[in-house]
Design an enzyme around this catalytic site. Sequence first.
Site, PDB file in Angstrom:
ATOM      1  N   CYS A  64      -4.825  -4.432   3.413  1.00  0.00           N
ATOM      2  CA  CYS A  64      -4.279  -4.325   2.059  1.00  0.00           C
ATOM      3  C   CYS A  64      -3.028  -3.455   2.154  1.00  0.00           C
ATOM      4  O   CYS A  64      -2.513  -3.247   3.249  1.00  0.00           O
ATOM      5  CB  CYS A  64      -5.304  -3.776   1.065  1.00  0.00           C
ATOM      6  SG  CYS A  64      -5.703  -2.022   1.235  1.00  0.00           S
ATOM      7  N   GLY A  65      -2.554  -2.941   1.056  1.00  0.00           N
ATOM      8  CA  GLY A  65      -1.323  -2.154   1.066  1.00  0.00           C
ATOM      9  C   GLY A  65      -1.383  -0.918   1.933  1.00  0.00           C
ATOM     10  O   GLY A  65      -0.524  -0.690   2.780  1.00  0.00           O
TER      11      GLY A  65
END
Length: 155
Positions: A64-65
Site C-alpha cells: 500500500c502507500g
Amino acid sequence: MIVIGSDHTGIELKRKVISHLNSKEIIVKDVTDFKDQTGDDYPDIAYIVCKNVLKEKDIGIAICGTGIGISIACNKVNGIRAAVCTDKYMAQMTRKDNDANVLCLGARLKIENVLSIVDEFINTEFAGERHQRRVDKIAKIEKSQKDGVEYDNSL
C-alpha cells in the site's frame, strides 16, 4: 510460489517486484490484477493476499502507500504474521525470528533497495528453536481472541 497484491498506490511497485521475481523464475500469484487505479481499499487487498497465503501455505507480499495500513489489516487474519520492512535486516529478522509470512511494503517510500528487501525476505528461513515458543504464543493469543477467552501465557 509467492502471493502478491497491492492497492492502487502500489501497482507500479507490485509490477516491479513481479518482474524481479519472474526473472528469478519464481512463480508469482497476483491476486489483485487491477488494470487501473480505482476500486480497491488496502484492508480488502490485505484480506485477499492473506487468505491466499494461508490457502497456498506460502508467503506473500502486500503493498500500500506506506505498508503500515496493509500490515495492520493483514495481522487481523488468524495465522498471518505480517511485517513492514524498510531494510534487509528487518526482512531477515522478521523471517528468521518471527516466521513472518507476509512482507508489507510502502510504495510511497523512497526505499533504494526494495528488491533486495524482497530477496532477503523470501530467501531467509525461520530459525525455529527458541523462536518457535514465541510464534506458538502468538497463535495462542489469536486462538484466545477467537474463542473469547482470556489469554494464558503458559504453554
